[in-house]
Design an enzyme around this catalytic site. Structure first.
Site, PDB file in Angstrom:
ATOM      1  N   SER A  19      73.098  52.400   5.200  1.00  0.00           N
ATOM      2  CA  SER A  19      73.790  53.449   5.958  1.00  0.00           C
ATOM      3  C   SER A  19      72.994  54.041   7.121  1.00  0.00           C
ATOM      4  O   SER A  19      73.535  54.815   7.899  1.00  0.00           O
ATOM      5  CB  SER A  19      74.221  54.580   5.014  1.00  0.00           C
ATOM      6  OG  SER A  19      73.105  55.234   4.457  1.00  0.00           O
ATOM      7  N   LYS A  45      75.994  64.038   2.883  1.00  0.00           N
ATOM      8  CA  LYS A  45      75.159  63.833   4.070  1.00  0.00           C
ATOM      9  C   LYS A  45      75.382  64.908   5.124  1.00  0.00           C
ATOM     10  O   LYS A  45      74.436  65.346   5.788  1.00  0.00           O
ATOM     11  CB  LYS A  45      75.423  62.437   4.644  1.00  0.00           C
ATOM     12  CG  LYS A  45      74.937  61.337   3.720  1.00  0.00           C
ATOM     13  CD  LYS A  45      75.058  59.962   4.332  1.00  0.00           C
ATOM     14  CE  LYS A  45      74.430  58.925   3.402  1.00  0.00           C
ATOM     15  NZ  LYS A  45      74.409  57.578   4.000  1.00  0.00           N
TER      16      LYS A  45
END
Length: 363
Positions: A257, A302
């Site tokens: 990611s 996140k």
């Protein structure tokens, strides 16, 4: 004993029994929470996250932070009390254990897979950034992995370069599967390869590898669902030779990611001026060699982690926008991106102060 006292005692004992059950009875869930966020333009653990040599680099400023998610280990067994607490906690997320560890993966297997994905994301980030800068990158198809116990074991090895299959030149990883599955299970397939050791030696000596060999493998039948097909037990991937050295150093991080943020960090260091205009930008997203940005897991964790560190803007994969927009931390602007070009365009707008037309999530 008075009835009221007996009732209270019974209720107390029942409560204690329920609490004990909640503490000692495991439930099939795992927990996700915001993890560390690291500036790809800065240092981590006393050394630069991105180190480039053999090419002129330029000073940078601001932040291009990659973000992470903490998860409970594969071996950890959450109890009912912890699960309830996690469900109630705003910054945590409780999910079924199999969501994080499908097919009964062990901690070791999950760690290995994450490390491989992280390594591949670094390669793709380099390729995407250099392509955006029109810097040529040499690429070729390789044996990425060999399945233990498969027909290919002992005949092909990770890192072998696949030049052709049955005499037909291979240009991309998908070509390998197409050519193998033209066969019926039990038939032979011929691979023309450059052995991994020869390829490594040629790269070190900066020459074109000349030693090739043919390897014949008898196919077997696939054991997955759907139509049976011929396989040899390998996965094909892509390797690259870069015209200068780009090292990405970031320990204790896995998964794919961070690809987008690594690519942007590399681009920033190789171009004059500041890509962020000094602003605090964080983000996430996988990236492929062509610069396409893909979705990731744990987007809500996140964004929380990024805002807690001071991020003002968050580069968000388009496919994650809907989930991220449902609970955006106050003061954080989510910017929708599908490609590295989208991200660079958004950063240009941020530098100029022209943010009215930013492609925001939820709009």
């Amino acid at each position: 004993m008075p009835r009221r006292t007996a009732t209270m005692l019974a209720s107390t004992l029942m409560l204690i029994a329920l609490l004990c059950a909640g503490v000692f009875i495991p439930v099939p869930y795992s927990e996700m929470s915001p993890g560390p966020t690291v500036n790809t333009l800065g240092d981590h653990g006393g050394e630069p996250v991105l180190h480039i040599s053999g090419r002129k680099t330029y000073p940078t400023s601001g932040h291009l932070n990659m973000t992470t998610v903490r998860v409970t280990s594969a071996d950890y067994r959450m109890n009912l009390v912890e699960a309830v607490y996690g469900w109630l906690a705003h910054d945590n997320k409780v999910v079924p254990h199999e969501t994080l560890y499908p097919d009964g993966k062990t901690e070791e297997q999950s760690t290995q897979e994450n490390a491989e994905e992280f390594s591949q994301s670094q390669e793709s980030a380099k390729v995407a950034a250099l392509k955006e800068l029109d810097v040529p990158v040499k690429s070729w198809v390789i044996v990425s992995t060999v399945v233990k116990g498969s027909p290919a074991e002992g005949k092909l090895h990770a890192g072998d370069v696949i030049k052709a299959v049955d005499g037909t030149a291979v240009k991309e990883p998908a070509d390998v599967a197409k050519l193998v599955t033209k066969h019926e299970p039990g038939q032979d397939v011929r691979f023309t390869i450059v052995p991994a050791k020869e390829q490594a030696a040629a790269e070190k000596e900066k020459r074109t590898p000349t030693k090739t060999q043919d390897v014949t493998i008898t196919t077997t039948t696939s054991d997955d669902d759907g139509k049976k097909r011929a396989i040899v037990g390998i996965s094909a991937g892509t390797d690259h030779t870069f015209p200068f050295t780009i090292d990405i150093k970031l320990a204790d991080v896995g998964g794919p990611s961070a690809g987008l943020m690594f690519a942007l960090g590399i681009y920033d260091k190789l171009t004059p001026g500041s890509l962020t205009g000094g602003k605090f930008v964080a983000g996430t997203g996988t990236i492929d060699d062509e610069g396409k940005v893909g979705p990731i897991g744990g987007i809500e964790m996140k964004t929380v982690g990024a805002r807690a560190k001071g991020a003002q803007y968050f580069l968000t994969p388009a496919d994650n926008c809907e989930a991220a927009a449902k609970d955006t931390p106050e003061g954080l602007t989510l910017i929708k991106v599908k490609t590295i070009k989208d991200a660079l365009g958004a950063l240009k707008d941020l530098r100029s102060g022209d943010t009215a037309d930013l492609p925001k999530c939820g709009t």
